[in-house]
Design a protein around this motif. Structure first.
Motif, PDB file in Angstrom:
ATOM      1  N   LEU A 356      -5.506  -9.350 -20.414  1.00 10.21           N
ATOM      2  CA  LEU A 356      -4.615  -9.464 -19.305  1.00 10.21           C
ATOM      3  C   LEU A 356      -3.925  -7.872 -19.019  1.00 10.21           C
ATOM      4  CD1 LEU A 356      -3.347 -11.246 -17.175  1.00 10.21           C
ATOM      5  CD2 LEU A 356      -1.553 -11.863 -18.466  1.00 10.21           C
ATOM      6  N   LEU A 357      -3.649  -7.527 -20.264  1.00 14.12           N
ATOM      7  CA  LEU A 357      -2.893  -5.759 -20.003  1.00 14.12           C
ATOM      8  C   LEU A 357      -3.795  -4.786 -19.433  1.00 14.12           C
ATOM      9  CD1 LEU A 357      -0.959  -3.902 -20.830  1.00 14.12           C
ATOM     10  CD2 LEU A 357      -1.994  -3.877 -23.237  1.00 14.12           C
ATOM     11  N   SER A 358      -5.094  -5.158 -19.853  1.00 18.81           N
ATOM     12  CA  SER A 358      -6.177  -4.165 -19.023  1.00 18.81           C
ATOM     13  C   SER A 358      -6.099  -4.162 -17.551  1.00 18.81           C
ATOM     14  CB  SER A 358      -7.619  -4.258 -19.538  1.00 18.81           C
ATOM     15  OG  SER A 358      -8.167  -5.455 -19.387  1.00 18.81           O
ATOM     16  N   VAL A 359      -5.902  -5.556 -16.916  1.00 15.48           N
ATOM     17  CA  VAL A 359      -5.985  -5.923 -15.590  1.00 15.48           C
ATOM     18  C   VAL A 359      -4.811  -5.358 -14.986  1.00 15.48           C
ATOM     19  CG1 VAL A 359      -5.849  -7.713 -13.915  1.00 15.48           C
ATOM     20  CG2 VAL A 359      -7.235  -8.023 -15.840  1.00 15.48           C
ATOM     21  N   PHE A 360      -3.533  -5.653 -15.676  1.00 13.30           N
ATOM     22  CA  PHE A 360      -2.152  -4.801 -15.317  1.00 13.30           C
ATOM     23  C   PHE A 360      -2.122  -3.554 -15.131  1.00 13.30           C
ATOM     24  CE2 PHE A 360       0.438  -8.750 -16.847  1.00 13.30           C
ATOM     25  CZ  PHE A 360       0.072  -9.648 -15.649  1.00 13.30           C
ATOM     26  N   LEU A 361      -2.824  -2.837 -16.025  1.00  9.62           N
ATOM     27  CA  LEU A 361      -3.072  -1.427 -15.848  1.00  9.62           C
ATOM     28  C   LEU A 361      -3.667  -0.758 -14.700  1.00  9.62           C
ATOM     29  CD1 LEU A 361      -3.661  -0.479 -19.525  1.00  9.62           C
ATOM     30  CD2 LEU A 361      -1.806  -0.234 -18.481  1.00  9.62           C
ATOM     31  N   ILE A 362      -4.734  -1.617 -13.974  1.00  5.06           N
ATOM     32  CA  ILE A 362      -5.252  -1.110 -12.683  1.00  5.06           C
ATOM     33  C   ILE A 362      -4.044  -1.052 -11.726  1.00  5.06           C
ATOM     34  CG2 ILE A 362      -6.636  -1.831 -11.022  1.00  5.06           C
ATOM     35  CD1 ILE A 362      -8.461  -3.437 -13.216  1.00  5.06           C
ATOM     36  N   TYR A 363      -3.059  -2.038 -11.698  1.00  3.20           N
ATOM     37  CA  TYR A 363      -2.098  -1.968 -10.671  1.00  3.20           C
ATOM     38  C   TYR A 363      -0.854  -0.669 -11.090  1.00  3.20           C
ATOM     39  CZ  TYR A 363      -3.245  -6.551  -9.073  1.00  3.20           C
ATOM     40  OH  TYR A 363      -3.787  -7.894  -8.768  1.00  3.20           O
ATOM     41  N   ALA A 364      -0.922  -0.485 -12.367  1.00  4.46           N
ATOM     42  CA  ALA A 364      -0.236   0.756 -12.802  1.00  4.46           C
ATOM     43  C   ALA A 364      -0.656   1.890 -12.349  1.00  4.46           C
ATOM     44  CB  ALA A 364      -0.134   0.845 -14.331  1.00  4.46           C
ATOM     45  N   VAL A 365      -1.970   1.943 -11.985  1.00  2.34           N
ATOM     46  CA  VAL A 365      -2.676   3.349 -11.498  1.00  2.34           C
ATOM     47  C   VAL A 365      -2.174   3.592 -10.182  1.00  2.34           C
ATOM     48  CG1 VAL A 365      -4.592   4.277 -10.513  1.00  2.34           C
ATOM     49  CG2 VAL A 365      -4.857   2.947 -12.578  1.00  2.34           C
ATOM     50  N   CYS A 366      -1.821   2.570  -9.212  1.00  2.00           N
ATOM     51  CA  CYS A 366      -1.454   2.839  -7.811  1.00  2.00           C
ATOM     52  C   CYS A 366       0.105   3.227  -7.922  1.00  2.00           C
ATOM     53  CB  CYS A 366      -1.104   1.438  -7.141  1.00  2.00           C
ATOM     54  SG  CYS A 366      -3.093   0.899  -6.782  1.00  2.00           S
ATOM     55  N   MET A 367       0.826   2.532  -9.061  1.00  4.98           N
ATOM     56  CA  MET A 367       2.223   3.028  -9.039  1.00  4.98           C
ATOM     57  C   MET A 367       2.448   4.378  -9.362  1.00  4.98           C
ATOM     58  SD  MET A 367       4.138  -0.181 -11.127  1.00  4.98           S
ATOM     59  CE  MET A 367       5.114   0.833 -11.808  1.00  4.98           C
ATOM     60  N   GLN A 368       1.419   4.962 -10.356  1.00  7.78           N
ATOM     61  CA  GLN A 368       1.640   6.314 -10.834  1.00  7.78           C
ATOM     62  C   GLN A 368       1.453   7.190  -9.606  1.00  7.78           C
ATOM     63  OE1 GLN A 368       2.559   7.189 -13.780  1.00  7.78           O
ATOM     64  NE2 GLN A 368       2.412   4.818 -13.927  1.00  7.78           N
ATOM     65  N   VAL A 369       0.678   7.045  -8.667  1.00  2.74           N
ATOM     66  CA  VAL A 369       0.286   7.635  -7.345  1.00  2.74           C
ATOM     67  C   VAL A 369       1.595   8.020  -6.676  1.00  2.74           C
ATOM     68  CG1 VAL A 369      -1.106   8.174  -5.420  1.00  2.74           C
ATOM     69  CG2 VAL A 369      -1.877   7.407  -7.590  1.00  2.74           C
ATOM     70  N   THR A 370       2.356   6.630  -6.550  1.00  6.50           N
ATOM     71  CA  THR A 370       3.340   6.509  -5.478  1.00  6.50           C
ATOM     72  C   THR A 370       4.529   7.329  -6.313  1.00  6.50           C
ATOM     73  OG1 THR A 370       3.831   4.410  -6.450  1.00  6.50           O
ATOM     74  CG2 THR A 370       2.491   4.444  -4.345  1.00  6.50           C
ATOM     75  N   ASP A 371       4.882   7.066  -7.788  1.00  3.97           N
ATOM     76  CA  ASP A 371       5.897   7.856  -8.499  1.00  3.97           C
ATOM     77  C   ASP A 371       5.627   9.197  -8.248  1.00  3.97           C
ATOM     78  OD1 ASP A 371       7.566   6.041  -9.378  1.00  3.97           O
ATOM     79  OD2 ASP A 371       6.216   5.306 -11.048  1.00  3.97           O
ATOM     80  N   GLY A 372       4.534   9.787  -8.220  1.00  6.94           N
ATOM     81  CA  GLY A 372       3.967  11.092  -8.319  1.00  6.94           C
ATOM     82  C   GLY A 372       4.436  11.912  -6.872  1.00  6.94           C
ATOM     83  N   TRP A 421       3.484  -7.173  -9.033  1.00  9.05           N
ATOM     84  CA  TRP A 421       3.192  -5.819  -9.374  1.00  9.05           C
ATOM     85  C   TRP A 421       3.058  -5.180  -7.980  1.00  9.05           C
ATOM     86  CZ3 TRP A 421       2.384  -2.292 -13.205  1.00  9.05           C
ATOM     87  CH2 TRP A 421       2.452  -2.629 -14.632  1.00  9.05           C
ATOM     88  N   LEU A 422       2.277  -6.087  -7.201  1.00  6.05           N
ATOM     89  CA  LEU A 422       2.105  -5.621  -5.797  1.00  6.05           C
ATOM     90  C   LEU A 422       3.530  -5.348  -5.090  1.00  6.05           C
ATOM     91  CD1 LEU A 422      -0.695  -7.847  -4.193  1.00  6.05           C
ATOM     92  CD2 LEU A 422      -0.969  -5.410  -4.962  1.00  6.05           C
ATOM     93  N   GLY A 423       4.509  -6.043  -5.287  1.00  8.14           N
ATOM     94  CA  GLY A 423       5.731  -5.567  -4.873  1.00  8.14           C
ATOM     95  C   GLY A 423       6.431  -4.726  -5.321  1.00  8.14           C
ATOM     96  N   LEU A 424       6.179  -4.227  -6.547  1.00  3.48           N
ATOM     97  CA  LEU A 424       6.845  -2.951  -7.250  1.00  3.48           C
ATOM     98  C   LEU A 424       6.176  -1.814  -6.437  1.00  3.48           C
ATOM     99  CD1 LEU A 424       6.260  -3.765 -10.984  1.00  3.48           C
ATOM    100  CD2 LEU A 424       8.626  -3.516  -9.727  1.00  3.48           C
ATOM    101  N   ILE A 425       4.817  -1.799  -6.323  1.00  2.00           N
ATOM    102  CA  ILE A 425       4.128  -0.828  -5.532  1.00  2.00           C
ATOM    103  C   ILE A 425       4.724  -0.544  -4.199  1.00  2.00           C
ATOM    104  CG2 ILE A 425       1.884   0.116  -4.792  1.00  2.00           C
ATOM    105  CD1 ILE A 425       0.646  -1.659  -7.105  1.00  2.00           C
ATOM    106  N   ALA A 426       4.961  -1.690  -3.383  1.00  2.00           N
ATOM    107  CA  ALA A 426       5.303  -1.565  -2.023  1.00  2.00           C
ATOM    108  C   ALA A 426       6.846  -0.867  -2.064  1.00  2.00           C
ATOM    109  CB  ALA A 426       5.261  -3.070  -1.409  1.00  2.00           C
ATOM    110  N   GLY A 427       7.706  -1.289  -3.048  1.00  2.00           N
ATOM    111  CA  GLY A 427       8.926  -0.612  -3.139  1.00  2.00           C
ATOM    112  C   GLY A 427       8.795   0.834  -3.323  1.00  2.00           C
ATOM    113  N   LEU A 428       8.103   1.293  -4.363  1.00  2.00           N
ATOM    114  CA  LEU A 428       7.960   2.636  -4.480  1.00  2.00           C
ATOM    115  C   LEU A 428       7.376   3.436  -3.570  1.00  2.00           C
ATOM    116  CD1 LEU A 428       6.631   2.392  -8.173  1.00  2.00           C
ATOM    117  CD2 LEU A 428       8.835   3.391  -7.513  1.00  2.00           C
ATOM    118  N   LEU A 429       6.426   2.880  -2.844  1.00  2.00           N
ATOM    119  CA  LEU A 429       6.041   3.734  -1.622  1.00  2.00           C
ATOM    120  C   LEU A 429       6.911   3.547  -0.458  1.00  2.00           C
ATOM    121  CD1 LEU A 429       3.414   4.983  -0.320  1.00  2.00           C
ATOM    122  CD2 LEU A 429       2.710   2.633   0.404  1.00  2.00           C
ATOM    123  N   SER A 430       7.540   2.542  -0.117  1.00  2.00           N
ATOM    124  CA  SER A 430       8.605   2.546   0.974  1.00  2.00           C
ATOM    125  C   SER A 430       9.658   3.531   0.500  1.00  2.00           C
ATOM    126  CB  SER A 430       9.135   1.320   1.358  1.00  2.00           C
ATOM    127  OG  SER A 430       9.813   0.700   0.035  1.00  2.00           O
TER     128      SER A 430
END
Length: 446
Positions: A356-372, A421-430
């Motif tokens: 499950l951790l390896s799956v969550f890390l896929i979502y983390a990739v998108c977070m890293q780009v938006t954080d950048g 996780w998708l909500g976290l990504i949406a918040g960072l992107l907005s």
């Protein structure tokens, strides 16, 4: 720091300031990283207890340090303007209100934990580790807040290598203490995840001692006589400093507390999901140190240039920092997606948690780009001391867009933990989009 004229000179000075900050921040956050990863090898319940505790602790902890970081742009502006005589007074007043902040932090933590315990409904051992880890690490709050005042003073003068060396010294000490108290050795009892809190608290005292030694012995800091002739508390100066610091800390809290809120919402999915989710966040927090360090470097450099009356140079640093942040974030994301299985193995040997951790890390990739994209915009705006609007935008993007969107996906649309996780990504992107518009407006006013 000195004035630069070309992009080549600016890039060199940018990295001169950036690299020590990055290593410093990586060292600071590695305390929580090693607390979690070492506890994970003491058992699944130890990992879950420490992970939930750090997930609750660090958003408040980092936002409090964010309040103290309001000293950086203030000191950088004075240093750039050549008003060095005012810096000592600001630092000394910073000690006073940082102690008050530490007391408030601990009192609020006791109240919050007592409210959350019956709500979380954790397993007995997980709940025990959760509460006692927080009790242990709370003993280190006062020294680490005082250390933060000194660290911001040193960084604002451009001597970021010193804070890097200080913090790097504390990392192996923390690992050693964790080993003693978590697993038991040299006559110490094996305390599991609780031992990680004890090791971290002791490390915070050592960090303060090293900072004090630098301030009283190393040039140019010893010439400021920071620890001599303390003035009376000046509430007018407190108000001035906190008017910058509180919005910064509140913005950090809005961003990081949404991760805490999501972590608490994840508890309904069971111990395996909790352990995997918190471990993924723990690792992405480490990676986030790159854009965060760029953000802090921009605050120093932009503040220095504005204090010296050079807004055109401040804009150039802003563009340079945003470009480098995006390139770094994209590069790290590529590495993360390819080595997520190996990263999962660092945290646990449990097959279910690891998958499950390896799956969550896929979502983390998108977070890293938006954080950048997001982080350097925040750092630049702090250099301009434009902090109130940044806070309002953080509330809007994280709490009014990100969290509700994540809940809709997770519950009504049955995406489960992936929806959050998708909500976290949406918040960072907005947030990144809104901050970009704000910076464009602020730069036009200079």
């Amino acid at each position: 720091m000195k004035r630069t004229y070309t992009y080549k000179q600016k890039t060199l000075q940018f990295f001169t300031v950036l690299m020590p900050i990055f290593i410093t921040q990586l060292s600071i956050i590695s305390i929580g990283f090693f607390d979690t990863i070492m506890s994970g090898h003491a058992g699944e319940q130890e990992l879950a207890g420490v992970a939930i505790a750090t997930n609750l602790f660090f958003p408040f902890f980092n936002s409090s340090l964010g309040i103290i970081s309001g000293l950086t742009p203030s000191i950088a502006h004075l240093y750039g303007a050549g008003k060095k005589e005012k810096i000592r007074f600001i630092v000394q007043q910073g000690f006073y209100w940082a102690l008050c902040l530490a007391f408030f932090f601990i009192a609020a933590g006791i109240l919050l934990v007592n409210i959350l315990i019956p709500v979380l409904n954790l397993e007995i051992r997980v709940n025990y580790v959760f509460t006692h880890f927080l009790i242990a690490i709370a003993f280190g709050i006062f020294p680490i807040f005082l250390s933060a005042v000194l660290r911001n003073f040193i960084d604002a003068l451009g001597f970021t290598k010193l804070t890097m060396c200080i913090t790097m010294c504390t990392v192996p000490i923390n690992i050693f203490l964790n080993y003693l108290f978590i697993f038991g050795s040299w006559g110490f009892p094996a305390m599991g995840g609780i031992g990680a809190g004890i090791g971290s608290a002791i490390t915070y005292y050592i960090n303060l001692l090293l900072n004090v030694l630098v301030i009283i012995t190393v040039k140019p800091f010893r010439h400021y006589l920071i620890f001599k002739n303390f003035p009376r508390p000046s509430f007018a100066e407190w108000k001035k400093q906190l008017s910058v610091g509180i919005p910064i800390g509140s913005t950090i809290f809005c961003e990081q507390s949404i991760f805490g809120a999501v972590g608490l919402l994840m508890t309904v999915y069971g111990t395996v999901v909790i352990a995997a989710h918190q471990s993924a966040l723990n690792f992405t927090t480490m990676v986030y140190m790159i854009p965060l360090s760029i953000s802090m470097a921009l605050t120093i450099l932009v503040g220095y240039e504005l204090g010296a009356g050079r807004p055109a140079d401040a804009k150039k640093y802003s563009r340079l920092g945003r470009l480098l942040s995006f390139v770094f974030a994209a590069s790290i994301a590529a590495i993360l997606i390819n080595f997520r299985t190996e990263i999962s193995s660092l945290y646990t040997t449990d097959v279910h948690v690891k998958y499950l951790l390896s799956v969550f890390l896929i979502y983390a990739v998108c977070m890293q780009v938006t954080d950048g994209i997001n982080a350097p915009l925040q750092g630049t705006l702090r250099g301009y001391k434009d902090v109130k609007i940044t806070f309002y935008l953080a509330v809007l993007s994280y709490w009014l867009i990100g969290l509700p969107f994540g809940w809709l996906l997770a519950v009504p649309f049955a995406f489960g933990p992936y929806g959050y996780w998708l909500g976290l990504i949406a918040g960072l992107l907005s947030g990144a989009v809104l901050l970009a518009f704000r910076l464009k407006k602020v730069e036009k006013e200079y």
